[in-house]
Write an enzyme that holds these catalytic residues in place. Structure first.
Site, mmCIF file in Angstrom:
data_model
loop_
_atom_site.group_PDB
_atom_site.id
_atom_site.type_symbol
_atom_site.label_atom_id
_atom_site.label_comp_id
_atom_site.label_asym_id
_atom_site.label_seq_id
_atom_site.Cartn_x
_atom_site.Cartn_y
_atom_site.Cartn_z
ATOM 1 N N CYS A 174 0.432 -2.745 20.816
ATOM 2 C CA CYS A 174 -0.604 -1.740 20.558
ATOM 3 C C CYS A 174 -1.716 -2.213 19.634
ATOM 4 O O CYS A 174 -2.655 -1.462 19.379
ATOM 5 C CB CYS A 174 0.045 -0.469 20.011
ATOM 6 S SG CYS A 174 1.389 0.120 21.072
ATOM 7 N N HIS A 229 -1.678 7.857 23.593
ATOM 8 C CA HIS A 229 -1.575 6.487 23.080
ATOM 9 C C HIS A 229 -1.885 5.538 24.231
ATOM 10 O O HIS A 229 -1.088 5.386 25.161
ATOM 11 C CB HIS A 229 -0.172 6.243 22.534
ATOM 12 C CG HIS A 229 -0.033 4.955 21.786
ATOM 13 N ND1 HIS A 229 -1.046 4.012 21.714
ATOM 14 C CD2 HIS A 229 1.004 4.419 21.073
ATOM 15 C CE1 HIS A 229 -0.649 2.983 21.002
ATOM 16 N NE2 HIS A 229 0.586 3.210 20.598
ATOM 17 N N HIS A 246 -3.462 4.904 13.067
ATOM 18 C CA HIS A 246 -2.754 4.532 14.303
ATOM 19 C C HIS A 246 -2.044 5.765 14.851
ATOM 20 O O HIS A 246 -2.131 6.050 16.043
ATOM 21 C CB HIS A 246 -1.766 3.404 14.008
ATOM 22 C CG HIS A 246 -1.081 2.879 15.222
ATOM 23 N ND1 HIS A 246 -1.778 2.432 16.329
ATOM 24 C CD2 HIS A 246 0.247 2.717 15.519
ATOM 25 C CE1 HIS A 246 -0.914 2.023 17.253
ATOM 26 N NE2 HIS A 246 0.312 2.189 16.779
#
Length: 402
Positions: free
Chosen positions: A167, A331, A297
């Site tokens: 990620c 996400h 995040h």
């Protein structure tokens, strides 16, 4: 070790496609109105009680004839983004200034076009198990596929590679491009990332117990997991010219770390996350109190938000406004760093901080100024965090030029 201080780079042009919109105008409107693009999973034949952030119109994208061998969902999404906000035209102007060999391509992805392989396995020869003859691994599933496709689409001949560090992938692409520019190998770079929905991530994250049966709620007291999204985000980076428009945005600091704490769980105290943020601040020549807003995040898993929350509170205290935009976009995995850099650039340019969507009550154990509503305020410096599996971390500082 103190990172080498390098000159700021200009976001000469940027765009993105995600579930909250295609292009700057649609994304800005969604952020302003706090509209989430998440919906209950209806992707392919997936049978999971979860929510996704799918980009509308990807299946209808017509691949150009000269790049048809690269046809897959990931590259269709990338082609969609290349045509938004005049991005292709901006790249063509950069090529005219610098030449085809002096413009690089640095993209991030986690799964690339693995969906094509998943579909190919469904069509294996029943006798031999051989994959179908029309399956093209290199042009579709290969991690490098996105960069090779972008080069072909744009007629580029400069350096190109793909970062695949979970990620943090498309945030780290900024660092890779900047090193190439500092070394004098290129004059401009296309950076960002693309990741598209596939069975591997949906079933994989579900098997880890990380997906939620509700739209994700970052930093909420009752957060229960992620909502997987997809996106393509693109930025044209160039050296900052002597004079800049009032709304110009720069990358002024980049911090990277690798704590290698665990294959899939973050460091409980956020050690690597804090190191990345500290390096980004040092690189930008800024103190923590000079950051106006933090794009967290914030994946909405219990452990991730707790880890990042401790790192942010330890470095910034409880007074810096922050939020996660994943409640709106989901996400987007390897594209998250690029997408949230674009969102941070929009926040800087338009003077607002997007409040976290879907979160009703912030976890009281996470002592942060987490925004539950938008806040209009001129911004000078924004920090954007991207942290991946295996403890691969990257933080970007984006700043207004004036």
């Amino acid at each position: 070790m103190k990172p080498l201080h390098l000159s700021p780079l200009h976001l000469a042009h940027f765009t993105a496609a995600s579930c909250i919109g295609r292009g700057q105008a649609e994304m800005l409107e969604a952020l302003r109105t706090r509209r989430s693009g998440l919906r209950h999973c209806d992707f392919d034949d997936v049978d999971l009680d979860t929510w996704i952030g799918a980009v509308e119109g990807v299946d209808e994208v017509a691949m150009r004839a000269d790049v048809r061998d690269y046809d897959c969902r990931n590259n269709r999404l990338l082609q969609m983004a290349l045509e938004l906000d005049g991005f292709r035209q901006a790249v063509e102007a950069s090529i005219a200034r610098h030449g085809t060999r002096r413009v690089g391509v640095f993209l991030g992805t986690s799964t690339s076009g693995i969906l094509e392989t998943e579909h190919a396995y469904r069509r294996r020869d029943p006798g031999t198990g051989a994959l179908p003859p029309d399956f093209r691994y290199r042009q579709t599933h290969s991690t490098f596929s996105a960069a090779e496709f972008a080069r072909a689409c744009l007629g580029l001949a400069g350096p190109a590679f793909v970062v695949s560090s979970a990620c943090s992938s498309s945030a780290k692409a900024f660092a890779s491009a900047r090193r190439m520019m500092a070394a004098g190998l290129i004059d401009a770079a296309i950076v960002g990332g693309v990741d598209s929905l596939c069975l591997t991530t949906l079933y994989g994250f579900n098997s880890l117990g990380l997906t939620s049966a509700q739209p994700c709620r970052p930093y909420a007291a009752d957060r229960s997991g992620i909502s997987i999204g997809e996106a393509a985000a693109l930025v044209l980076l160039e050296a900052a010219p002597p004079s800049l428009d009032a709304d110009a945005v720069l990358v002024t600091g980049i911090g990277e770390s690798s704590d290698a704490h665990h294959m899939s769980s973050p460091h409980p105290e956020g050690a690597g996350a804090r190191l990345a943020m500290e390096q980004a601040l040092r690189d930008a020549g800024l103190r923590p109190d000079q950051i106006d807003y933090i794009n967290l995040h914030g994946t909405a898993t219990p452990s991730n938000d707790a880890s990042e929350g401790k790192a942010v509170a330890g470095l910034f205290g409880a007074g810096t406004p922050c939020s996660s935009t994943k409640g709106a976009t989901g996400h987007t995995l390897g594209a998250a760093g690029g997408l949230e850099a674009v969102i941070s650039a929009l926040a800087l340019r338009h003077g607002f901080m997007p409040g976290g969507v879907n979160t009703a009550q912030v976890d009281p154990a996470l002592r942060l100024d987490y925004l539950l509503a938008n806040r209009d305020q001129p911004l000078r410096h924004v920090l954007s965090n991207s942290f991946g599996f295996g403890g691969t971390n990257c933080s970007l500082v984006l700043s207004r030029a004036n």
